[in-house]
Design a protein around this motif. Sequence first.
Motif, PDB file in Angstrom:
ATOM      1  N   CYS A  28       5.804   2.713  50.196  1.00  0.00           N
ATOM      2  CA  CYS A  28       4.956   3.869  50.525  1.00  0.00           C
ATOM      3  C   CYS A  28       4.336   3.798  51.922  1.00  0.00           C
ATOM      4  N   LYS A  29       4.570   2.691  52.620  1.00  0.00           N
ATOM      5  CA  LYS A  29       4.082   2.478  54.001  1.00  0.00           C
ATOM      6  C   LYS A  29       2.573   2.239  54.085  1.00  0.00           C
ATOM      7  N   TRP A  30       1.897   2.029  52.937  1.00  0.00           N
ATOM      8  CA  TRP A  30       0.468   1.690  52.950  1.00  0.00           C
ATOM      9  C   TRP A  30       0.264   0.385  53.708  1.00  0.00           C
ATOM     10  N   GLN A  31      -0.826   0.322  54.480  1.00  0.00           N
ATOM     11  CA  GLN A  31      -1.125  -0.888  55.244  1.00  0.00           C
ATOM     12  C   GLN A  31      -2.387  -1.556  54.702  1.00  0.00           C
ATOM     13  N   PRO A  32      -2.288  -2.844  54.345  1.00  0.00           N
ATOM     14  CA  PRO A  32      -3.475  -3.566  53.903  1.00  0.00           C
ATOM     15  C   PRO A  32      -4.383  -3.867  55.092  1.00  0.00           C
ATOM     16  N   ASN A  33      -5.598  -4.293  54.805  1.00  0.00           N
ATOM     17  CA  ASN A  33      -6.505  -4.741  55.854  1.00  0.00           C
ATOM     18  C   ASN A  33      -7.106  -6.080  55.428  1.00  0.00           C
ATOM     19  N   ALA A  34      -8.008  -6.609  56.205  1.00  0.00           N
ATOM     20  CA  ALA A  34      -8.573  -7.935  55.925  1.00  0.00           C
ATOM     21  C   ALA A  34      -9.312  -7.986  54.592  1.00  0.00           C
ATOM     22  N   ALA A  35      -9.812  -6.852  54.109  1.00  0.00           N
ATOM     23  CA  ALA A  35     -10.563  -6.818  52.851  1.00  0.00           C
ATOM     24  C   ALA A  35      -9.673  -6.644  51.615  1.00  0.00           C
ATOM     25  N   SER A  36      -8.383  -6.434  51.797  1.00  0.00           N
ATOM     26  CA  SER A  36      -7.463  -6.255  50.669  1.00  0.00           C
ATOM     27  C   SER A  36      -7.264  -7.591  49.955  1.00  0.00           C
ATOM     28  N   LEU A  93      -1.028  -2.514  46.602  1.00  0.00           N
ATOM     29  CA  LEU A  93      -2.294  -2.105  46.002  1.00  0.00           C
ATOM     30  C   LEU A  93      -2.453  -0.591  45.988  1.00  0.00           C
ATOM     31  N   SER A  94      -1.560   0.124  46.655  1.00  0.00           N
ATOM     32  CA  SER A  94      -1.619   1.584  46.671  1.00  0.00           C
ATOM     33  C   SER A  94      -0.641   2.203  45.669  1.00  0.00           C
ATOM     34  N   CYS A  95       0.649   1.886  45.803  1.00  0.00           N
ATOM     35  CA  CYS A  95       1.644   2.530  44.928  1.00  0.00           C
ATOM     36  C   CYS A  95       2.029   1.671  43.724  1.00  0.00           C
ATOM     37  N   GLY A  96       1.691   0.398  43.729  1.00  0.00           N
ATOM     38  CA  GLY A  96       1.971  -0.483  42.599  1.00  0.00           C
ATOM     39  C   GLY A  96       3.374  -1.060  42.566  1.00  0.00           C
ATOM     40  N   GLU A  97       4.209  -0.692  43.506  1.00  0.00           N
ATOM     41  CA  GLU A  97       5.584  -1.209  43.545  1.00  0.00           C
ATOM     42  C   GLU A  97       5.602  -2.638  44.078  1.00  0.00           C
ATOM     43  N   TRP A  98       6.602  -3.409  43.657  1.00  0.00           N
ATOM     44  CA  TRP A  98       6.810  -4.774  44.127  1.00  0.00           C
ATOM     45  C   TRP A  98       7.865  -4.785  45.216  1.00  0.00           C
TER      46      TRP A  98
END
Length: 110
Positions: free
Chosen positions: A41-49, A92-97
């Motif tokens: 989904c191209k979601w980007q984590p950050n330091a707090a993820s 953590l956004s779309c739940g895919e592995w």
Amino acid sequence: MSELIIFSLLQKNVDESVIREKLRLKDKEATDFRRIRCPHCKWQPNAASLWFCSDCDFPEYFYNGCLTAWNTFDTKGNCPGCSHLWHWTSCLSCGEWALHDDWYDKDSQK
């Protein structure tokens, strides 16, 4: 860091001081989250993820989770609690592995 203390109380045979030291050493190396994104989904984590080391069926098939909470990209998938190297990471956004290495933008690794 308070989450780390709370979850370390729930861990199986994990010394809190060992986890703190591993995370302290990793803090010295800044993670560039701009080049990390979910392959689906191209979601980007950050330091707090935060991800949790817990028992997992498909696709990892790991059953000795220590319940450590940490940012998996700060350690390239290596759990600071039990040293398990996670080959798969869930979004953590779309739940895919996806394979952990597939999260890194290959074009910006020059």
